[in-house]
Design a protein around this motif. Structure first.
Motif, short mmCIF file in Angstrom:
data_model
loop_
_atom_site.label_atom_id
_atom_site.label_comp_id
_atom_site.label_asym_id
_atom_site.label_seq_id
_atom_site.Cartn_x
_atom_site.Cartn_y
_atom_site.Cartn_z
N MET B 1 0.66 -1.05 -0.05
CA MET B 1 -0.15 -0.16 -0.17
C MET B 1 1.03 1.32 -0.14
O MET B 1 1.08 2.23 -0.75
N GLU B 2 1.87 0.91 1.28
CA GLU B 2 2.59 2.12 1.15
C GLU B 2 3.16 2.93 -0.36
O GLU B 2 3.45 3.56 -1.04
N TYR B 3 3.54 1.74 -0.84
CA TYR B 3 4.30 1.28 -2.23
C TYR B 3 3.47 2.19 -3.66
O TYR B 3 3.96 3.51 -3.40
N LEU B 4 2.45 1.87 -3.60
CA LEU B 4 1.84 2.91 -4.00
C LEU B 4 1.03 4.35 -4.10
O LEU B 4 1.17 4.48 -4.91
N HIS B 6 3.19 5.83 -2.94
CA HIS B 6 4.32 6.57 -3.31
C HIS B 6 4.61 6.46 -4.54
O HIS B 6 4.82 8.00 -5.37
N LEU B 7 3.97 5.56 -5.22
CA LEU B 7 4.15 6.12 -6.64
C LEU B 7 2.71 7.05 -7.22
O LEU B 7 3.12 8.11 -7.98
N LEU B 10 4.60 10.15 -6.33
CA LEU B 10 5.74 11.45 -7.79
C LEU B 10 4.47 11.22 -8.67
O LEU B 10 4.64 12.15 -9.22
N THR B 129 4.14 13.93 7.93
CA THR B 129 5.29 12.31 8.13
C THR B 129 4.53 11.44 7.74
O THR B 129 5.31 10.29 6.81
N ASN B 130 3.23 11.26 7.55
CA ASN B 130 2.67 9.89 7.14
C ASN B 130 2.03 10.05 5.23
O ASN B 130 1.86 11.39 5.26
N ASN B 131 3.19 9.12 4.80
CA ASN B 131 2.55 9.18 3.10
C ASN B 131 1.60 9.78 2.70
O ASN B 131 0.81 10.07 1.43
N GLU B 247 7.87 1.16 -12.76
CA GLU B 247 7.79 0.05 -12.06
C GLU B 247 7.39 -1.32 -12.49
O GLU B 247 7.60 -1.70 -11.63
N ILE B 248 6.12 -0.86 -13.41
CA ILE B 248 6.02 -2.22 -13.84
C ILE B 248 6.46 -3.68 -14.22
O ILE B 248 6.31 -4.29 -13.80
N ARG B 250 9.83 -3.69 -13.10
CA ARG B 250 10.37 -4.32 -12.39
C ARG B 250 9.71 -5.02 -11.84
O ARG B 250 10.40 -6.82 -11.15
N PHE B 251 8.74 -5.53 -12.20
CA PHE B 251 8.25 -7.18 -11.49
C PHE B 251 8.14 -8.54 -12.64
O PHE B 251 8.04 -9.21 -12.57
N LEU C 13 -0.14 -7.13 -3.73
CA LEU C 13 -0.70 -7.51 -2.29
C LEU C 13 -0.62 -8.58 -1.32
O LEU C 13 0.05 -9.78 -0.68
N GLU C 66 17.69 -3.56 -7.07
CA GLU C 66 16.55 -3.23 -7.73
C GLU C 66 17.52 -1.63 -8.07
O GLU C 66 18.88 -1.28 -7.76
N SER C 77 11.47 5.14 -4.85
CA SER C 77 10.37 4.06 -6.07
C SER C 77 10.80 2.75 -5.04
O SER C 77 10.09 1.49 -4.63
N ASN C 80 9.92 1.77 -1.31
CA ASN C 80 9.06 1.92 -1.10
C ASN C 80 8.59 0.43 -1.17
O ASN C 80 7.57 -0.51 -1.46
N LYS C 81 8.84 -0.36 -2.51
CA LYS C 81 8.94 -1.70 -2.99
C LYS C 81 9.58 -2.34 -2.30
O LYS C 81 8.61 -3.63 -2.29
N SER C 84 7.58 -2.26 0.76
CA SER C 84 5.61 -2.23 1.33
C SER C 84 5.65 -4.32 0.02
O SER C 84 4.84 -5.10 0.61
N VAL C 85 5.77 -4.15 -0.71
CA VAL C 85 5.89 -5.56 -1.32
C VAL C 85 6.70 -6.52 -1.34
O VAL C 85 6.14 -7.39 -0.63
N GLN C 108 11.93 5.37 10.09
CA GLN C 108 10.01 5.40 10.86
C GLN C 108 9.81 3.71 10.21
O GLN C 108 8.62 3.60 10.85
N ARG C 109 10.50 3.30 9.26
CA ARG C 109 9.36 1.43 9.02
C ARG C 109 9.65 0.04 9.65
O ARG C 109 9.26 -0.93 9.79
#
Lengths: 288, 288, 355
Positions: B1-4, B6-7, B10, B129-131, B247-248, B250-251, C13, C66, C77, C80-81, C84-85, C108-109
């Motif tokens: 979720m944090e990742y999303l 963040h994206l 951006l 500080t909460n994204n 980012e996609i 990356r997977f 997720l 990465e 990025s 975060n990936k 989180s992921v 923080q995390r």
């Protein structure tokens, strides 16, 4: 005094590389009139192709140079045929061509890195034992002398081509006005393809020579290209003599510039020079 | 979720950058490739003020805007004399020079060391500080600047800009001082970029020169060319696409040692293909 | 479009299923593409080398690489990936820039973060650590050697990047009050290949020795051009001379480098990759091994929490790494000692170590 002479020599050495890159760029720009970001990566391809033929396959050096130049030329030709020509046919804007060339540059650079890794390599075999020549109290290496000679040779060859051959006349006609040239029956696209081949081959040669002088890495192209472009603008865009003149002028300003200011401002100086010319003499030194 | 999240942040930042650049490039027809410089000015203003003084986030944004306006005014005046491709090259030059300042004015910017420890904005006791809350802030900025852009584009001022793009001489004949219009939009766009820069600095909490070089400007240009020039929704779409695509990738399961380079290859090819098959961009109405 | 994004997110997720034996995941952020890709490649190779050499460990270890191109938004990025992921337990970063981006996020995390960075800021907090021979250690040894050899005039060629800038800044401080003077400090940008004019400038200064504060590839080109210019002033370096293919450029020159045991590591690395180590390579090798050893030491058979890992790392003393005998101090810095070495017959040889 010795320092002054050495600075002049340094300027000439740096200038010759810029001039060589400007030659190839100017030759193509004259005919196509768009800013091709991939021109730099073609230089890198030349360097790497030589590396492959000479060091990995172990071929004779001169043969490897010829093969590498042809290979670079073919890549440039291929880029035109596959990407730029279709875009021109669709009347795409210069910006679309810019973005497409950005894509080509990104992809090609990455392919080089995949094939050869990103490590910086020098093409010369002996690092410490290069032949040095003393000129008026300053020093120049054999490779640098070769770069200088090659630049003038190619300049002469291109001048001959442009002014003494049919083909050259067609190129000049396209530079002036592509549409009209096409209307009178000349196959402009075929000629532009050839222009790309020759210009890219020159870029490939520049890549090989720079590889000998310092070395090669996949991302070497962009910086070479930007300096080549500055040289072209200063000298007179589309004018091959201008590009060479511009290259040396840029070399002088950079080297004398960092003599006064310090080394980390070199790029800023180069671009400040560009802007100065764009303001006061946008046609460049050679063009009226 | 944090990742999303963040994206998404951006995306919001780059969408705003795209919008501001589109006003200059898409609507007015000025091929500006120096946007990263103003983006950087805002970022550094916030970075320096937040870490060295007790000034708050929004005050730093104002400072950033003021500095960006001053610099862009001067740059805009100089650039106004250039046409077409030369304009673009002039902007290359300014970006490089501003980048050199970020890198070398070490007393102010700490040069390559960068500025760490930038705090998040503080007001109304909201915890940024909460994204997620930061994302809301970014979307607020995006919406605000989107409406400003829409207002400009739809107004009579915007119509003059488009007229300048189509045929500057013609509209000058009607008595419009095109210089003032071009300068105005350039400065406004720079101010918007600076605001975005401030946001970025506060988000990442660390700033160094590497984010503001020439290639970053080319990247922002790619966003709007992809999305579609002179189309504000297009810029947002372009940003979405350009942030998402790497980012996609990356997977996608490329073998580890060439994965990153393969992504670059795919990225480059996609740019090429988009230009070949849709040069006006995804939702563009206009080609220069 | 938004729907696509949410769908992708959902599947990503969901993908974090539960293993019966949960592996320890280590995320590595380094430049894998772009101008500095050769650095990321070296680090990747070193970590894979270390991973291959693991045997008989309690847990399974997984490494995820990465790319960030040393660009802060990509670093953000990537981290975060990874958090989180991939739900990594440890993150390794390269460079002070990326380190500074990741450090606050890691803190923080609550994820352990090891940076290869010269900026001590990167080690702020309970979860952040640095493995990099601190400039103060290197300079202590360097200045001592200069004084031992009676050198008073030092010429510096400095690369405009974090690692170099940090060392020179510390060096300047340290030289205050001594009779050693920096007579010239020529700055150049990373990526520069033409040093001839700054060499010409430096020739005037009367320096007795040149400190080449630069790394591959600028280092080799700079050294070559110095020789081509006919300058035979001795050359020295802090950390540079061992990280290059062309060691014979520096035959007979003394220099300061981290630690003792690098020889063995260099040969193992070259055997596997056919290249010599680049900047940060030995550090990443050490970090991986140190982290694994620390995690293995924690009692219990269930995967330890990041908190426990972080605490255990602070207790590391006398760990045997490629960069010598390592200990973690209370600021989270791994202190490795520096030594004076010389290139003899193409090989590094220690001529004196610091106590």
């Amino acid at each position: 005094m010795a320092i002054f002479l050495q600075l002049i020599l340094n300027s000439i050495i740096a200038g010759s590389v810029y001039a060589l890159v400007a030659l190839g760029f100017n030759f193509i720009y004259g005919a196509t009139k768009f800013f091709n970001l991939a021109h730099g990566v073609v230089a890198a391809i030349g360097g790497y192709a030589f590396f492959y033929f000479a060091r990995i396959l172990g071929l004779n050096i001169y043969l490897a140079v010829v093969l590498a130049i042809i290979f670079a030329g073919l890549i440039g030709y291929g880029l035109d045929k596959l990407i730029y020509l279709p875009l021109r046919k669709r009347k795409a804007s210069n910006m679309a061509l810019l973005v497409a060339s950005l894509g080509a540059m990104t992809a090609l650079q990455a392919i080089i890195a995949i094939l050869f890794t990103s490590q910086f390599r020098t093409l010369s075999q002996n690092i410490s034992t290069q032949k040095l020549f003393e000129v008026f109290g300053g020093v120049i290496t054999q490779t640098q002398l070769i770069i200088l000679l090659v630049t003038f040779l190619i300049l002469s060859a291109l001048a001959l081509l442009l002014y003494k051959t049919h083909f050259g006349r067609a190129i000049r006609a396209i530079s002036d006005d592509e549409e009209t040239t096409r209307i009178i029956g000349i196959n402009t696209n075929k000629i532009i393809g050839h222009v790309f081949f020759i210009g890219s081959a020159i870029a490939g040669l520049a890549g090989i020579l720079v590889g000998f002088d310092t070395g090669i890495e996949p991302t070497m192209g962009l910086n070479l290209l930007l300096k080549g472009v500055i040289a072209s603008i200063i000298g007179g865009v589309g004018n091959i003599c201008g590009g060479v003149l511009g290259g040396f002028f840029l070399g002088f300003v950079e080297n004398f510039g960092i003599w006064k200011i310090s080394g980390e401002w070199k790029d800023a100086i180069a671009f400040a020079l560009l802007i100065a010319f764009l303001i006061f003499r946008p046609r460049g030194i050679m063009n009226k | 979720m944090e990742y999303l999240i963040h994206l998404a942040i951006l995306f919001a930042i780059y969408a705003t950058l795209g919008l501001s650049l589109n006003l200059v490039v898409g609507y007015t027809g000025l091929l500006s490739v120096t946007h990263a410089a103003f983006y950087g000015v805002g970022a550094y203003a916030t970075a320096i003020l937040l870490t060295k003084t007790g000034v708050g986030f929004f005050t730093s944004v104002i400072f950033g805007i003021v500095i960006a306006i001053t610099i862009s005014f001067f740059i805009g005046v100089v650039l106004s004399k250039f046409k077409g491709d030369y304009y673009a090259l002039g902007t290359f030059g300014f970006n490089t020079i501003v980048f050199a300042v970020f890198l070398n004015w070490q007393n102010l910017t700490r040069g390559p060391l960068g500025i760490p420890g930038i705090s998040r904005p503080e007001f109304f006791g909201i915890d940024f500080t909460n994204n997620f809350t930061f994302l809301i802030l970014s979307l607020v900025f995006l919406s605000l600047l989107y409406f400003v852009s829409r207002f400009i584009a739809g107004s009579s001022f915007g119509r003059v800009l488009k007229a300048i793009r189509e045929d500057e001489t013609a509209i000058a004949v009607f008595g419009y001082h095109t210089l003032y219009f071009k300068l105005a939009i350039f400065v406004i766009s720079a101010a918007m970029a600076a605001v975005t820069g401030s946001l970025f600095a506060s988000y990442i909490t660390f700033i160094d020169p590497s984010g503001f070089r020439l290639m970053e400007s080319v990247f922002i240009l790619a966003i709007i060319v992809l999305g579609g020039l002179a189309n504000l929704r297009g810029s947002i779409l372009g940003a979405f696409f350009i942030i998402l695509l790497p980012e996609i990738l990356r997977f996608v399961g490329f073998p580890a040692d060439i994965a990153a380079q393969m992504r670059q290859v795919v990225y480059g090819m996609i740019l090429i293909l988009l230009m070949l098959y849709r040069p006006q961009g995804l939702v563009g109405e206009y080609k220069l | 479009m938004v729907v696509t994004l949410i769908t992708i997110g959902y599947f990503l997720l969901k993908g974090s299923s539960d293993f019966s034996v949960e592996p320890i995941k280590i995320g590595v952020i380094a430049p894998m593409t772009g101008n500095t890709a050769f650095l990321g490649e070296g680090i990747r190779d070193a970590i894979l080398l270390a991973k291959e050499n693991l045997n008989g460990t309690k847990y399974k270890y997984e490494v995820i690489f990465e790319d960030d191109q040393l660009d802060s938004k990509l670093t953000a990025s990537a981290v975060n990936k990874l958090i989180s992921v991939d739900k990594v337990d440890v993150i390794i970063t390269f460079g002070s820039g990326p380190g500074n981006v990741v450090a606050p996020i890691a803190e923080q995390r609550g994820v352990v973060h090891f940076g290869i960075a010269s900026d001590p800021n990167v080690a702020k907090g309970n979860y952040n650590f640095i493995h990099w021979t601190p400039p103060s250690e290197e300079n202590k040894v360097f200045v001592a050697e200069l004084q031992r050899r009676g050198i008073n005039k030092l010429g510096v060629f400095e690369s405009n990047q974090q690692g170099a800038a940090a060392v020179i800044a510390d060096l300047r401080e340290r030289l205050k009050g001594t009779d050693i003077e920096i007579v010239t400090d020529q700055l150049f940008n990373v990526g520069e290949k033409d040093f001839r004019s700054i060499i010409t400038k430096a020739k005037n200064s009367g320096a007795e020795i040149y400190l080449l504060m630069a790394f591959s590839p600028e280092l080799e080109v700079l050294a070559k051009q110095i020789k081509e210019a006919g300058v035979d002033t001795p050359l020295t370096s802090i950390e540079g001379f061992e990280l290059t293919e062309q060691v014979d450029l520096f035959e007979g020159e003394w220099y300061v480098n981290a630690a003792d045991a690098t020889g063995d590591f260099i040969s193992k690395f070259s055997a596997k990759t056919g290249k010599s180590p680049t900047l940060g390579v030995a550090n990443s090798y050490d970090i991986f091994n140190l982290v694994v050893a620390t995690i293995e030491k924690i009692k219990g058979s269930v995967k330890p929490l990041s908190e426990e890992i972080a605490q255990e790392i602070t207790r590391v003393k006398n760990f045997d790494g490629a960069l010598g005998n390592l200990s973690v101090n209370e600021d989270g810095l791994v202190i490795s000692k520096a030594a004076v070495r010389m290139i003899k017959d193409g090989e590094p040889a220690t001529i004196s170590s610091a106590e």
